[in-house]
Design a protein around this motif. Structure first.
Motif, short mmCIF file in Angstrom:
data_model
loop_
_atom_site.label_atom_id
_atom_site.label_comp_id
_atom_site.label_asym_id
_atom_site.label_seq_id
_atom_site.Cartn_x
_atom_site.Cartn_y
_atom_site.Cartn_z
N PHE A 1 0.77 -1.27 0.11
CA PHE A 1 0.03 -0.01 0.30
C PHE A 1 1.28 0.91 0.04
O PHE A 1 1.87 1.06 1.13
CB PHE A 1 -0.86 -0.09 1.34
N VAL A 2 0.73 2.26 -0.53
CA VAL A 2 1.25 3.49 -0.94
C VAL A 2 -0.05 4.98 -0.22
O VAL A 2 -0.72 5.23 -1.72
CB VAL A 2 2.24 4.23 -1.89
N LEU A 3 0.20 5.46 0.73
CA LEU A 3 0.09 6.94 0.45
C LEU A 3 0.33 7.92 0.48
O LEU A 3 1.45 8.00 0.91
CB LEU A 3 -1.00 6.66 2.53
N ARG A 4 -0.39 8.89 -0.42
CA ARG A 4 0.29 10.04 -0.45
C ARG A 4 -0.52 11.19 -0.13
O ARG A 4 -1.64 11.44 -0.13
CB ARG A 4 0.50 10.07 -2.21
N LEU A 5 -0.10 11.93 0.37
CA LEU A 5 -0.61 13.15 0.74
C LEU A 5 0.44 14.51 0.70
O LEU A 5 2.03 14.37 1.05
CB LEU A 5 -0.57 13.29 2.82
N ARG A 6 -0.34 15.96 0.26
CA ARG A 6 0.58 17.06 0.32
C ARG A 6 -0.55 18.12 0.83
O ARG A 6 -1.55 18.05 -0.15
CB ARG A 6 0.82 16.83 -1.21
N GLY B 1 4.12 17.87 2.39
CA GLY B 1 3.90 16.12 2.12
C GLY B 1 4.45 15.19 3.18
O GLY B 1 5.48 15.42 3.85
N GLU B 2 3.83 13.62 2.78
CA GLU B 2 4.13 12.52 2.68
C GLU B 2 3.99 11.58 2.03
O GLU B 2 2.85 11.62 1.91
CB GLU B 2 4.06 12.46 4.91
N ILE B 3 5.12 10.61 2.74
CA ILE B 3 4.77 9.07 1.43
C ILE B 3 4.58 8.20 2.78
O ILE B 3 5.69 8.03 2.94
CB ILE B 3 5.39 9.15 0.66
N VAL B 4 3.85 7.11 2.93
CA VAL B 4 4.11 5.79 3.38
C VAL B 4 4.05 4.65 2.13
O VAL B 4 3.01 4.50 1.75
CB VAL B 4 3.03 6.25 4.93
N VAL B 5 4.86 4.20 2.72
CA VAL B 5 4.88 2.49 1.88
C VAL B 5 4.41 1.84 2.93
O VAL B 5 5.87 1.28 3.36
CB VAL B 5 6.24 2.71 1.18
N PRO C 1 3.47 -5.77 3.18
CA PRO C 1 2.69 -6.60 3.81
C PRO C 1 3.51 -7.18 5.29
O PRO C 1 4.63 -7.33 4.88
CB PRO C 1 2.23 -7.91 3.04
N LEU C 2 2.72 -7.40 5.75
CA LEU C 2 3.51 -8.04 6.78
C LEU C 2 3.85 -10.20 6.77
O LEU C 2 2.64 -10.86 6.36
CB LEU C 2 2.95 -9.13 8.62
N PRO C 3 5.32 -10.39 7.39
CA PRO C 3 4.65 -12.25 7.19
C PRO C 3 3.59 -12.97 7.63
O PRO C 3 3.47 -12.17 9.02
CB PRO C 3 6.31 -12.04 7.22
N PRO C 4 3.68 -13.53 7.46
CA PRO C 4 2.48 -14.91 8.29
C PRO C 4 3.14 -15.06 9.30
O PRO C 4 4.20 -15.21 9.91
CB PRO C 4 2.43 -15.99 7.81
N PHE D 1 9.30 -3.31 7.71
CA PHE D 1 8.26 -3.71 6.90
C PHE D 1 7.19 -2.32 6.72
O PHE D 1 5.65 -1.96 5.44
CB PHE D 1 6.84 -4.95 7.10
N ARG D 2 7.91 -1.08 6.20
CA ARG D 2 7.80 0.21 6.38
C ARG D 2 8.42 0.82 6.21
O ARG D 2 9.21 1.27 6.64
CB ARG D 2 6.91 0.51 7.75
N LEU D 3 7.79 2.55 5.47
CA LEU D 3 9.15 2.76 4.62
C LEU D 3 8.06 5.18 5.32
O LEU D 3 7.00 4.89 4.11
CB LEU D 3 9.67 3.58 3.39
N GLU D 4 8.61 5.53 5.80
CA GLU D 4 7.87 6.75 5.72
C GLU D 4 8.52 8.09 5.08
O GLU D 4 9.87 8.20 5.85
CB GLU D 4 7.65 7.03 7.35
#
Length: 232
Positions: free
Chosen positions: A37-42, A220-224, A227-230, A181-184
């Motif tokens: 999932f990628v969330l982009r805010l500006r 702005g902010e981009i959050v990537v 998925p978490l591992p099982p 599992f996340r990039l901000e």
């Protein structure tokens, strides 16, 4: 009890105004079966804030009111959706000053929070002046002390004029946070200026000005989110 509206708090409020809170679903164009999932805010535009108090000096037994006004004239983007916002928020805190074990303390009496997206907010590019007028519906109100005689207002009629004082300060911040599992990736660019401000709320002054500022920002902010591992 003092609330200083600084750059960080104001910009957090802008993000909250755009997103309405934490994202709970994938952005447009990303299905639930996608790997990432990628969330982009500006947000880009002008912001002004001010804090007023009826008690510049705290004294035991006094009932004080602090009023915070935030005004936004911004262009917003969340994912593929774009909008233009003229928002005014008003936060009101009523409290009683008491004697505590470590000196003066405060006890909440009442508080109410108001917001509208149909305000008139106008500012100059170099932060010489900003004006805001609005009739602002109260969305949340709590009276903690029924003996105070206070009741919840339905709406607030607000008018504020900010005038810049002193030099304009440059804002430049860039933060990248890597997790498993996340990039901000977030950034803020723009300008800030101290201000004086004159305000009326329901035709009356909200008190003595404590602090005021104006900003012109591109944030702005981009959050990537991968998925978490099982489990197991």
């Amino acid at each position: 009890m003092r609330r200083r509206i600084g750059v960080v708090l104001v910009l957090m409020a802008v993000l909250a105004a755009v997103t309405g809170g934490p994202a709970t679903a994938a952005p447009d164009g990303v299905s639930s079966g996608s790997r990432t999932f990628v969330l982009r805010l500006r947000i880009a535009g002008q912001i002004a804030s001010g804090v007023w108090t009826t008690c510049p000096q705290l004294e035991v037994g006094a009932v004080c009111t602090e009023t915070v006004v935030l005004a936004f004239d911004t262009r917003d983007r969340e994912g593929r959706e774009k909008s233009r916002s003229s928002v005014v928020r008003v936060l009101t805190f009523v409290f009683r000053v008491v004697e505590g074990d470590e000196g003066l303390g405060t006890v909440p009496v009442a508080e109410w929070f108001a917001r509208t997206e149909t305000a008139s907010v106008q500012g100059t590019p170099r932060l010489e002046r900003t004006t805001a007028t609005a009739t602002v519906p109260v969305q949340v109100c709590t009276v903690f002390d029924p003996t105070s005689g206070l009741t919840c207002p339905e709406r607030l009629t607000v008018g504020v004029t900010w005038t810049g004082v002193g030099a304009i300060e440059r804002l430049a911040d860039h933060t990248v946070v890597h997790m498993s599992f996340r990039l901000e990736n977030s950034w803020t660019r723009g300008w800030r200026r101290d201000a004086t401000a004159a305000a009326t709320v329901n035709g009356r002054s909200p008190g003595i000005l404590v602090a005021a500022e104006m900003l012109r920002v591109d944030q702005g902010e981009i959050v990537v989110q991968h998925p978490l591992p099982p489990a197991g």
